[in-house]
Design a protein around this motif. Sequence first.
Motif, short mmCIF file in Angstrom:
data_model
loop_
_atom_site.label_atom_id
_atom_site.label_comp_id
_atom_site.label_asym_id
_atom_site.label_seq_id
_atom_site.Cartn_x
_atom_site.Cartn_y
_atom_site.Cartn_z
N GLY A 1 0.84 -1.19 0.00
CA GLY A 1 0.00 0.00 0.00
C GLY A 1 0.87 1.24 0.00
N MET A 2 0.34 2.34 -0.58
CA MET A 2 1.15 3.56 -0.60
C MET A 2 0.28 4.76 -0.24
SD MET A 2 4.17 4.51 -2.99
CE MET A 2 5.07 6.03 -2.91
N VAL A 3 0.79 5.60 0.64
CA VAL A 3 0.08 6.82 1.04
C VAL A 3 0.95 8.00 0.64
CG1 VAL A 3 -0.83 8.14 2.98
CG2 VAL A 3 -1.08 5.65 2.92
N PHE A 4 0.35 8.93 -0.13
CA PHE A 4 1.13 10.02 -0.72
C PHE A 4 1.02 11.31 0.09
CE2 PHE A 4 -0.19 7.12 -4.02
CZ PHE A 4 0.93 6.98 -4.82
N GLN A 5 2.00 12.17 -0.15
CA GLN A 5 2.02 13.47 0.50
C GLN A 5 0.76 14.28 0.17
OE1 GLN A 5 5.67 15.46 -0.38
NE2 GLN A 5 5.03 17.40 0.52
N ASN A 6 0.34 14.25 -1.12
CA ASN A 6 -0.84 15.04 -1.52
C ASN A 6 -2.10 14.18 -1.57
OD1 ASN A 6 1.18 16.96 -2.19
ND2 ASN A 6 1.37 15.90 -4.16
N PHE A 7 -2.16 13.15 -0.81
CA PHE A 7 -3.32 12.26 -0.69
C PHE A 7 -3.64 11.52 -1.99
CE2 PHE A 7 -4.70 16.50 1.26
CZ PHE A 7 -3.79 16.39 2.31
N ASN A 8 -3.75 12.29 -3.11
CA ASN A 8 -4.09 11.70 -4.40
C ASN A 8 -5.36 10.86 -4.36
OD1 ASN A 8 -1.92 12.87 -5.56
ND2 ASN A 8 -0.62 11.06 -5.54
#
Lengths: 359, 268
Positions: B102-109
């Motif tokens: 899973g990946m969680v981004f700085q800008n949520f996306n």
Amino acid sequence: MPPAVKTTQAHAGQQPATEAVQEPSVAEDDPSSAPNSAAPNTATPNYADYAVVAARHPWRWVGTVIVVALAAAVLYSLVSNPRWEWGVVAQWFTAESILRGLGQTLKLTVISGSLGFLLGFILALMRLSSSPLFSSVSWTFSWIFRSTPLLVQLLLWYNLGYLYETIRLGVPFTSITFAEFQTTSLISQFAAAVLGLTLNQAAYSAEIIRGGILSVDQGQIEAATALGIPRWRRSTRIVLPQAMRAILPTAFNEIIGLVKGTSIVYVLAYSELFYTVQVIYNRTQQVLPMLLVATIWYIVITSVLSIAQYYIERHYSRGALRTLPPTPLQKLRSFISTHAPIRSTASSTASNTAPKGQS
Amino acid sequence: MSLAMNEVTTRGAIAVRSVDKSYGTTQVLHEVDLDVAAGEVLVVIGPSGSGKSTLLRTINHLEKVDRGTISLDGELIGYKVRNGKLHERRESEILAQRTDVGMVFQNFNLFGHLTALQNIIEAPIHAKGVAKATAVARAKQLLARVGLADKADAYPRQLSGGQQQRVAIARALALDPKVVLFDEPTSALDPELVTEVLEVIKDLAKSGTTLIIVTHEIGFARDVADRIVFMDGGRVVEEGTPAEILGNPRNERTKSFLSKVIEPAFNI
Ligand SMILES: Nc1ncnc2c1ncn2[C@@H]1O[C@H](COP(=O)(O)OP(=O)(O)OP(=O)(O)O)[C@@H](O)[C@H]1O
Ligand SMILES: [Mg+2]
């Protein structure tokens, strides 16, 4: 900063009465500069029980009067000039042959519009793909079909039988053949019209869709990729719906153009609306009223499309706007139910558009 | 909203072996070696441009490495070993591997045109083939876990930054990943919203999922990390327990970086 705030508050507390008297008089002298000139020496008096006087827009009223007068003049000439022959227009407007032509126009629009945009979508994906072959094939396609006149394309497709007598399905450069057709029997007027309009439309819509796709934030694709969502689903479910907001206004322009653009296939003697009208006025010599019949039908179709455009654009702006603005119907309903004649939003939008509108 | 559940597992071990990565002529990762044990919480710190994001992206195969290998529970990411050669995996296999990470981004996306719930169920249904009803039930459970049970039908733009990031965490968890990668999950948030997101991650840290977290929140790193890695110039410069790295850094570059990041915090 904090000391400054304190003094103004104290000041306001001490002299509320004088402030209250001075403020409105300044505003009356020079309404346009009032906010600026008043700002520097303003304390913060309490305006709670002041009545609000709406800003007046005298030029808007002048504009409205001029536009209404012009519209009335045009309408009057349309109604009063007998040469428009409104009786003939009414007689032919719903005639069977006209309706059949209208049906053909709609059929051509729907078929070449949807095939054109589907092919355009695929071409746009090819153009954006990392494969140099795909992207150059797509570029070449758009280049060719955008640089030749539609009229020439239509005539070429219709005369394909002259260039290639038969069309053969088989393995290239071998004698293996699955099927073979006479070109002239395969390319009817209808097929030539659909081919020409579709391929031409595809070339233009590919560019429109590509622009829309490029407007979608790269992070959206990255997130979908990271989630393991397959490529096709990524394009159709994540990217395309968000690209729609940029695509739709131009796409509807194209479709409205296509509705009227179908009239060009009269060169193939294909009996769509415009060709039908021509056949009739060549027989009856009532040229202007018959052109009027066609024009009114084109206006009707365009109006329906414009309404559809409004609601489709609204659909795709879900999530892009925090709250959707009310539809015209909802506005009308709330206007009637509150029955306040000076609803600021309703009156200002109406008078805003009036001078600019193409009435 | 406790995420600590009795699902302590032993899956999600990552091994990064001498990975190089360049963009054009700039080499961004140099011979990076890193082992993350199953269930471990690893925090990566380092100055801007040191290659932290790039490292996370290679673990998810969003970027291909130029040299070296990355494996998850012994399985190579992006490649298969056959006859003594590394064969690139097919797209569908890579997609399947990504569902484990899973990946969680700085800008949520978050997907802007989909509601919070639709954002969460999209990947389970279309990447993993989970039945819709199951995916919806699970999504509601996850939304409740991140404290947003009442926001299922809200669009991202109707949510605050902190709420959006919590939905994004729920979206990453919906795939039941073995590893979750966080790339500066609180950098785009207003200070008062940072805590609510960090709380969710802290609870997740107790659940036994392997976490790799890139962050500039040193206090949070001290609380949550089993181990901290300091990166600079595309290399892993120093690694150790939070006490070792934050309390007693040996490398000069680590010291100077920490003095810049930590000192302002003492002055407040
Ligand atoms: N797509 C790209 N093309 C070229 N250079 C890139 C690309 N992505 C990253 N870089 C470069 O790689 C280096 C490392 O970038 P990376 O994003 O991994 O740094 P980071 O440690 O995450 O920094 P930050 O803390 O600012 O997020 C930077 O010098 C950056 O300019
Ligand atoms: Mg980064």
